[in-house]
Each structure stands twice: as C-alpha cells, then as structure tokens.
Design a protein around this motif. Sequence first.
Motif, PDB file in Angstrom:
ATOM      1  N   ASP A 122       0.816  -1.217   0.000  1.00 37.25           N
ATOM      2  CA  ASP A 122       0.000   0.000   0.000  1.00 37.25           C
ATOM      3  C   ASP A 122       0.849   1.266   0.000  1.00 37.25           C
ATOM      4  O   ASP A 122       0.348   2.354   0.281  1.00 37.25           O
ATOM      5  CB  ASP A 122      -0.950   0.021   1.209  1.00 37.25           C
ATOM      6  N   MET A 123       2.126   1.136  -0.281  1.00 34.27           N
ATOM      7  CA  MET A 123       2.979   2.306  -0.471  1.00 34.27           C
ATOM      8  C   MET A 123       2.848   2.752  -1.925  1.00 34.27           C
ATOM      9  O   MET A 123       3.027   1.968  -2.858  1.00 34.27           O
ATOM     10  CB  MET A 123       4.438   1.980  -0.148  1.00 34.27           C
ATOM     11  N   ILE A 171       4.371   7.732  -0.756  1.00 34.88           N
ATOM     12  CA  ILE A 171       3.139   8.175  -0.097  1.00 34.88           C
ATOM     13  C   ILE A 171       2.424   6.961   0.463  1.00 34.88           C
ATOM     14  O   ILE A 171       2.063   6.045  -0.287  1.00 34.88           O
ATOM     15  CB  ILE A 171       2.216   8.917  -1.106  1.00 34.88           C
ATOM     16  N   ALA A 172       2.213   6.938   1.766  1.00 35.39           N
ATOM     17  CA  ALA A 172       1.493   5.826   2.395  1.00 35.39           C
ATOM     18  C   ALA A 172      -0.003   6.057   2.257  1.00 35.39           C
ATOM     19  O   ALA A 172      -0.506   7.132   2.621  1.00 35.39           O
ATOM     20  CB  ALA A 172       1.875   5.704   3.863  1.00 35.39           C
ATOM     21  N   ALA A 173      -0.698   5.072   1.734  1.00 35.82           N
ATOM     22  CA  ALA A 173      -2.144   5.210   1.558  1.00 35.82           C
ATOM     23  C   ALA A 173      -2.826   5.577   2.864  1.00 35.82           C
ATOM     24  O   ALA A 173      -3.753   6.394   2.897  1.00 35.82           O
ATOM     25  CB  ALA A 173      -2.726   3.911   1.002  1.00 35.82           C
ATOM     26  N   VAL A 205      -7.768   4.498   0.038  1.00 39.82           N
ATOM     27  CA  VAL A 205      -6.848   5.077  -0.940  1.00 39.82           C
ATOM     28  C   VAL A 205      -6.009   3.971  -1.572  1.00 39.82           C
ATOM     29  O   VAL A 205      -5.476   3.105  -0.873  1.00 39.82           O
ATOM     30  CB  VAL A 205      -5.942   6.133  -0.273  1.00 39.82           C
ATOM     31  N   VAL A 206      -5.887   4.011  -2.885  1.00 42.26           N
ATOM     32  CA  VAL A 206      -5.065   3.051  -3.625  1.00 42.26           C
ATOM     33  C   VAL A 206      -4.260   3.806  -4.677  1.00 42.26           C
ATOM     34  O   VAL A 206      -4.523   4.979  -4.961  1.00 42.26           O
ATOM     35  CB  VAL A 206      -5.929   1.969  -4.308  1.00 42.26           C
ATOM     36  N   GLY A 207      -3.278   3.120  -5.255  1.00 40.28           N
ATOM     37  CA  GLY A 207      -2.502   3.697  -6.337  1.00 40.28           C
ATOM     38  C   GLY A 207      -3.048   3.275  -7.682  1.00 40.28           C
ATOM     39  O   GLY A 207      -3.456   2.126  -7.869  1.00 40.28           O
ATOM     40  N   VAL A 208      -3.075   4.216  -8.626  1.00 36.66           N
ATOM     41  CA  VAL A 208      -3.541   3.944  -9.988  1.00 36.66           C
ATOM     42  C   VAL A 208      -2.379   4.206 -10.946  1.00 36.66           C
ATOM     43  O   VAL A 208      -1.765   5.276 -10.898  1.00 36.66           O
ATOM     44  CB  VAL A 208      -4.741   4.851 -10.349  1.00 36.66           C
ATOM     45  N   PRO A 209      -2.030   3.238 -11.798  1.00 35.91           N
ATOM     46  CA  PRO A 209      -0.905   3.430 -12.725  1.00 35.91           C
ATOM     47  C   PRO A 209      -1.092   4.669 -13.597  1.00 35.91           C
ATOM     48  O   PRO A 209      -2.194   4.981 -14.057  1.00 35.91           O
ATOM     49  CB  PRO A 209      -0.921   2.152 -13.577  1.00 35.91           C
ATOM     50  N   VAL A 257      -2.367   8.933  -6.745  1.00 37.46           N
ATOM     51  CA  VAL A 257      -3.136   8.667  -5.532  1.00 37.46           C
ATOM     52  C   VAL A 257      -4.618   8.778  -5.870  1.00 37.46           C
ATOM     53  O   VAL A 257      -5.084   9.819  -6.345  1.00 37.46           O
ATOM     54  CB  VAL A 257      -2.780   9.667  -4.409  1.00 37.46           C
ATOM     55  N   CYS A 258      -5.341   7.681  -5.624  1.00 39.48           N
ATOM     56  CA  CYS A 258      -6.778   7.631  -5.934  1.00 39.48           C
ATOM     57  C   CYS A 258      -7.546   7.353  -4.647  1.00 39.48           C
ATOM     58  O   CYS A 258      -7.264   6.363  -3.962  1.00 39.48           O
ATOM     59  CB  CYS A 258      -7.067   6.550  -6.967  1.00 39.48           C
ATOM     60  N   ALA A 259      -8.493   8.207  -4.324  1.00 38.74           N
ATOM     61  CA  ALA A 259      -9.289   8.041  -3.106  1.00 38.74           C
ATOM     62  C   ALA A 259     -10.714   7.645  -3.461  1.00 38.74           C
ATOM     63  O   ALA A 259     -11.378   8.324  -4.259  1.00 38.74           O
ATOM     64  CB  ALA A 259      -9.309   9.332  -2.299  1.00 38.74           C
TER      65      ALA A 259
END
Length: 529
Positions: free
Chosen positions: A431-432, A440-442, A460-464, A472-474
């Motif tokens: 989740d980094m 950025i830590a989610a 919160v997750v990461g989106v390519p 950063v996607c919330a």
Amino acid sequence: MKHYEDNFAQHSLPQPELHPDYSFLDLPQFQHPEMLNCVERLLDNHTYENRGNRICIRTFTTTWTYQELFEKANQIAHVLVEDLGLKSGNRVLIRSSNNPMMVACWFAILKAGGIVVATMPLLRAKELSTIIDCAEISHAFCDIQLSEEMNAVQSDFLKKICFYNNSDLEYLMQSKPKTFINFNSKADSICLIGFTSGTTGLPKMTAHYHKDVLNICEAFPQYALQPTVNDIFTGSPPLGFTFGLGGLVLFPLYFGASTFLIEKPSPEVLLKAIEEHQITICFTAPTAWRIITTKVKEFNISSLRKCVSAGENLPLKVWQDWYETTGLKIIDGIGATEILHIFIASNDQNMKPGATGLPIHGYEAKIIDKKGNELPNNEVGRLAVRGITGCKYLNRDDKQKEYVENKWNITGDIFKKDDDGFYWFVARGDDMIISSGYNIAAIEVESVLLTHDAILECAVVGVPDHERGTLVCAYVVLKDFGKANDAMAKSIQDWFKATAAPYKYPRIIRFLESLPKTETGKIQRFKLK
C-alpha cells in the motif's frame, strides 16, 4: 503406535530450520507438559473444579453454562468418532455464523483428536472446495441455514457433512453420553489450521499447536484487558477469523468469564447487546468503531470498560471521536493469522493515540530494511516479530521462506518505532504509493481525508499513470451521497492541499455509496485496485 492416525498436517509442517524463533518459550507461563489438549484448560476444568454452573455463552435467545457446553461438546465428540468415523488427525471444517453450537463443535473436534478448520459464513462453494482440497478435509459441520453452498461443494476428500440447528447433529447427540475421554494430544500437535486472506489459486494454510492456543490467552488479555470471571465479552469478528476466535471464545473461557455471541452483528445490534446484557469488553474493527461512534449516544454503554480494535489500522480520528464521545480509550493492536493473535498493542497504562503500541509480553519486534538490518528509531521499514507463536505454513516452504527471515516473522507491514519504543503503522507493504518519486502511504492520505466534515469513510489506492508512475486515488463515501459530484471532489482536493503536504493529495476522487469489505470489516482494497 502413531500419535495421529492421519498424519497429513504434522507431515506438512515446514522443516525445523524454517520455523521462527520461539525464544520466549522459557518463561514459566508459556511452559507446558509434553502431553496437552487445550480443551481441558479452556473448558473441562471449569466442570472438574465445580464452576460448571457459571454462565459461559449468551445470545439474545439462549444461555449456556460451562456444564452445558462441556456436555454438548462431549456428545458431539462421540458423534464424530462413532457415527462419522473421525480418525485422529483428520481435518474438520466448520461452516457457521457465531453461535453456541459452533463453539461446541470447535471443542468437540479437539476432544476427538481432530484439527479444526473454521471458515467465514460468506464463503461460496468454490472457495470452500479450494479449502477442503488444500487441507484434505474429510468432515464438515455446517449450520443448516448455510447448507446451500455446502451442498454445492465438489471435493473427493470430503466424506461426511453433518448439519446442525435442529438437524442431524442434534438428533445424533440425543443418545450419546455426556462424558468423553479426550484424545491424548501433544503440546506441539496441530489443533487448528487458519487460511490467510484469499482462497483462490493455492491459498496459504497456517497451523497452530495446542500450546499456541493457551499461549495467546496468557499474552494479550493479561497485557491489555485484565479479565475477571465477571467480564462479558462480545464483538463482531467471525469465529472463523483468529481475531474473533481469541476475543470471543478463547480469552473469556480461559479466564472463566462469559461471551455474548451475535450472528449478524450490525453496529445497532452490537450496541443493543452492550446495553441489554451489560457487556464489559468489546472486540471489533476500525470501520465498525467509526459507525458505532455515530450511534452510541442512543444507548447506555456504561458497563463497557475495554474496547479493542484490530484487523486493520485504527485511524487517529476514529480513536479521538470515540474517546470524546464516550470517555473510553480504544485499545489498538496488530495481529496476523500466521501469528494467531495480537502481538503489538496498547493498554491503559501504555498508550499513545495514533500508535499501534508496544510488543506485548511474550513477543519482541524490530524495524528492518530490505536486507534484514535493524533500522534506527523513527526510520520507516519492515516489521519483524518473534515470540511465543509464529508462522508455520503447511506444504508451502516457498512462502515460509518469504515470511520467516533469520527466524523472525516478517508480517508484510511497514512501521516505524519512536524513541519511546512505540510502534506506528505506516502502510501495508503493498500500500505504499510511489508517485513522481515521492513515497506516499495510503493510510496517511486516508487519515487526513477522514478529518473532513463531509467524509464518512474512504480508502486510498494507487492507480498506474504514464507520467507520474502512480497516482493517488481516493474512494470516498460521503455522509450525504447526494453531494457526490465534481465540485465536491475539487473542494476536497483543495482542502487537502491546504491541510497536508500537497504532493500527497488524491489526484483522483471516486465517490461510492459504500466500500467493499470482508466479514471482518477489512476494506477490500484489491477490489478497488
């Protein structure tokens, strides 16, 4: 004579050199005789020492004493051996919501020399089939209300299914004696197998011994709860989840207290139970504590003295809101199926709001880098733990080598330790989010978003992204979903940049009416990803 007639589980353990370090086992409270069946300490002794008339299990409609649970477990053990043909060492699946008969089946399996594999009620036939094939499960107990998926299971290993809840099992029990001679197991015999999250492909089975079950009862409860015989435990986690098994069965019975079981524990139902049945100790997940806080003023919870959170990180905002509303401090903790229960936690005397806590008695921890070197205080790294319990994957030496490094359990969590020795959760290892070179830590982004007045929940997750690597996607649940629009998203982003480091702000905001969650209350981030 073989110790077990069925040696599948014992023979599937990792090689001794792959086991974690159990350096704390020389402490007297964690010493056990060679021959040990944990049921005797948890259940039988209450009857043998004239405490059988004390209340053991409550529900909204039922009350069982220790004597009644003891007798029913004995009768079910007879059914297992005499009617279902259980051989010692056989794995037995339990499919049930949290109810007294599930507990009786759990103890009966160990009495008869079987190994428990308890499952979550929402699992479907395909997932159950995977578990059964992986653990070569021969027998199953199932609540008749959950029979549809159980009957759809296809496995060559499963020989007998016995349904209960005014069904076959109760009929078979009627003619059975109320006493039973327990199987003479060893302290390091496997008594339960827990499946880690995810049951597709080849899931991971983690095994625990009879002595492990008793060890966790001496660890977290003594450190954080100080239970007495007058305590009444309750909570929302399923008994198929080791967090729920410990908090709602093992801990109360170990201390001669009682447990209140709820099959469908919504926040309102949980609060109703606390008010009507004078609950003193409650276990649930951070997401539930958040919702309960908004409803607690409608109920009298004056009996409640200990509140426990685990399953995922407890956001500081949730802790603060609960404390300001009730005056009670939530005890945070981190555990793992691989380690059986909580190993780092806070208590009333050792608590920093926002921190997970300190290693509890019986465990030690450290923060390490990618090469296994211990890091200085306040540096972020991988969490390593060792102590009275540890990871023992069955038939997965490849995964065992990943989880256990140099005799330490590597949990997959990213933490830091402060100068006072307190451990602070930073993120799950996966989740980094690395965006434009920034780490950025989610969980950091989530913690900020949860302080926004309009936001009820978020993940919160990461989106390519081609330019930044990851965005950063919330995923946001508003208190009023009717306000979910582009203007609200822009407002939240502007507010975030004014509240926290702008590089952390969610460049994508997606509104949902609810977040996908497991039965234990964990947010299913993989679905969002």
